[in-house]
Design a protein around this motif. Structure first.
Motif, short mmCIF file in Angstrom:
data_model
loop_
_atom_site.label_atom_id
_atom_site.label_comp_id
_atom_site.label_asym_id
_atom_site.label_seq_id
_atom_site.Cartn_x
_atom_site.Cartn_y
_atom_site.Cartn_z
N LYS A 106 6.48 -3.90 4.18
CA LYS A 106 6.31 -5.29 4.61
C LYS A 106 6.04 -5.35 6.11
CE LYS A 106 8.46 -9.86 4.34
NZ LYS A 106 9.65 -10.63 3.88
N SER A 107 6.84 -4.62 6.89
CA SER A 107 6.65 -4.61 8.34
C SER A 107 5.38 -3.87 8.73
CB SER A 107 7.86 -3.96 9.01
OG SER A 107 9.03 -4.72 8.78
N ALA A 108 5.09 -2.77 8.05
CA ALA A 108 3.88 -2.00 8.36
C ALA A 108 2.63 -2.83 8.09
CB ALA A 108 3.85 -0.72 7.54
N HIS A 109 2.65 -3.58 6.99
CA HIS A 109 1.50 -4.43 6.66
C HIS A 109 1.31 -5.51 7.72
CE1 HIS A 109 -0.63 -7.73 4.49
NE2 HIS A 109 -1.33 -6.71 4.04
N LEU A 110 2.42 -6.06 8.22
CA LEU A 110 2.34 -7.07 9.27
C LEU A 110 1.75 -6.47 10.54
CD1 LEU A 110 2.97 -9.94 10.25
CD2 LEU A 110 5.26 -9.13 10.88
N ILE A 111 2.16 -5.24 10.86
CA ILE A 111 1.62 -4.57 12.05
C ILE A 111 0.12 -4.33 11.90
CG2 ILE A 111 1.65 -2.41 13.36
CD1 ILE A 111 4.69 -2.29 12.74
N SER A 116 -9.29 -2.70 6.65
CA SER A 116 -10.00 -1.62 5.96
C SER A 116 -9.50 -0.24 6.38
CB SER A 116 -11.50 -1.72 6.24
OG SER A 116 -11.76 -1.58 7.63
N LYS A 117 -8.77 -0.16 7.49
CA LYS A 117 -8.30 1.13 8.00
C LYS A 117 -7.00 1.59 7.34
CE LYS A 117 -11.49 1.88 11.17
NZ LYS A 117 -12.38 3.07 11.13
N THR A 118 -6.33 0.70 6.59
CA THR A 118 -5.06 1.07 5.95
C THR A 118 -5.04 0.67 4.48
OG1 THR A 118 -4.12 -1.03 6.75
CG2 THR A 118 -3.71 0.94 8.09
N PRO A 119 -5.97 1.19 3.69
CA PRO A 119 -6.04 0.76 2.28
C PRO A 119 -4.82 1.12 1.45
CG PRO A 119 -7.48 2.64 2.67
CD PRO A 119 -7.01 2.17 4.02
N ILE A 120 -4.14 2.23 1.77
CA ILE A 120 -2.98 2.64 0.96
C ILE A 120 -1.80 1.72 1.24
CG2 ILE A 120 -1.43 4.53 0.35
CD1 ILE A 120 -3.59 6.48 1.40
N ILE A 121 -1.54 1.46 2.52
CA ILE A 121 -0.47 0.51 2.87
C ILE A 121 -0.74 -0.85 2.23
CG2 ILE A 121 0.54 -0.82 4.78
CD1 ILE A 121 0.18 1.66 6.54
N ASN A 122 -2.00 -1.29 2.30
CA ASN A 122 -2.35 -2.60 1.74
C ASN A 122 -2.10 -2.65 0.24
OD1 ASN A 122 -3.25 -3.21 4.32
ND2 ASN A 122 -5.38 -2.73 3.86
N ALA A 123 -2.47 -1.58 -0.46
CA ALA A 123 -2.31 -1.54 -1.91
C ALA A 123 -0.83 -1.59 -2.31
CB ALA A 123 -2.97 -0.28 -2.48
#
Length: 333
Positions: free
Chosen positions: A290-295, A303-310
């Motif tokens: 949750k915090s990583a996605h906010l960052i 587009s640079k963090t597709p795994i975190i987003n998924a």
């Protein structure tokens, strides 16, 4: 730091128990705070933690066991926090002893939900601990293998190299090799992110993806980790070192990984709540994503963090794991 220092471990779980075991290899006295008074009495009587890695037998005369966090903190020079990040702030609310003159090392590998900060930044911002007195204990090291005394590697990170060396020496023994680093922010973020990627690996396994896909997922994860950490704290570092890549691999693949286990259950169709209830353990990656996605929404392109987003979409937006991972496979290479 030539004088003999007193060390206290804050936490009563498996990793805290493993750290106490390691420290007892070198120190004559280790303070140990846990809130479970029944567990404390059991350890005093039976010489092992009844709830976590109970195969470890302690020389109880070396232990300063207490259920009073103020007592543990007051008596120690160096504090090693090994409480799940979700419970850290609730434990600290009971603290009356100031931390600003203590040396604080985090072995938590998580983000504090109340502030969205990594643990070191949380202690600095809320408890006035100087950054030179903050350190991180990280690396590919599962508590269960420490209990078995299987060779493991730890990285001790602190801006003050002497403090890093002191803790590294206290934690070095026949089955633990240590090295030091000054990358406290990068290594702590890496320890947070690898839990998210381990959940992704578990989801993939639960959905039926094989080893071939898992290898691509982990390859893409280390590159995603590199981009993320570089964006939040740009210094020269080699993410192929054990504190980064090594920790990612063991958390993504090991049968001892609770984050992978949690993800595997999600992939098999469990809800977040039901998976947590059945595991009866904390999967740090759930809170971290949750915090990583906010960052990522603040500092980098989505587009640079597709795994975190998924992982975020599955855990927090309730999106179907199978459909989300099918879309993810088109973004990996």
């Amino acid at each position: 730091m030539d004088k003999i220092v007193k060390v206290a471990v804050i936490g009563g779980g498996s990793w805290a128990t493993a750290i106490v075991k390691i420290l007892c290899e070198n120190l004559d006295y280790v303070g140990w705070y846990m809130r479970n008074t029944a567990a404390i009495e059991h350890i005093k009587r039976e010489k092992h933690n009844p709830n976590y890695i109970s195969s470890v037998e302690f020389e109880t005369e070396k232990l300063g066991l207490t259920s009073n966090i103020n007592e543990a903190v007051a008596e120690a020079d160096i504090l090693v926090f090994a409480i799940p990040s979700a419970f850290l702030e609730s434990e600290l609310k009971n603290l009356n002893v100031p931390l600003k003159n203590k040396i604080v090392f985090s072995a938590i590998k998580g983000i504090v939900p109340e502030t969205g900060l990594i643990v070191g930044e949380h202690f600095h911002n809320l408890y006035e601990v100087p950054f030179e007195n903050i350190g991180v204990i990280t690396g590919p090291c599962h508590a269960e293998e420490v209990a078995l005394e299987r060779l493991s590697y730890l990285t001790i990170a602190c801006w003050d190299s002497e403090k890093a060396k002191t803790v590294a020496k206290a934690m070095s023994c026949e089955y633990i090799k240590t090295k030091t680093s000054d990358d406290i922010i990068g290594s702590e973020y890496a320890a947070v992110l690898k839990n998210i990627y381990a959940i992704a690996a578990g989801i993939a396994h639960g959905l039926g993806y094989g080893d071939n896909f898992q290898s691509v997922l982990m390859s893409c994860a280390i590159r995603e980790m590199r981009r993320f950490i570089k964006r939040v704290h740009k210094i020269k570092r080699d993410v192929n070192n054990s504190a980064y890549l090594g920790d990612l691999l063991v958390t993504g693949y090991s049968v001892f990984s609770r984050n992978r286990m949690f993800g595997n259950m999600i992939g098999k169709g469990y809800t977040v709540k039901s998976a947590m209830m059945e595991m009866n353990m904390v999967a740090e990656g759930y809170y971290a994503v949750k915090s990583a996605h906010l960052i990522t929404t603040k500092f980098t392109r989505k587009s640079k963090t597709p795994i975190i987003n998924a992982v975020y979409e599955i855990l927090y937006e309730g999106k179907d794991a199978k459909t989300t991972f099918k879309k993810l496979t088109d973004k990996l290479d």
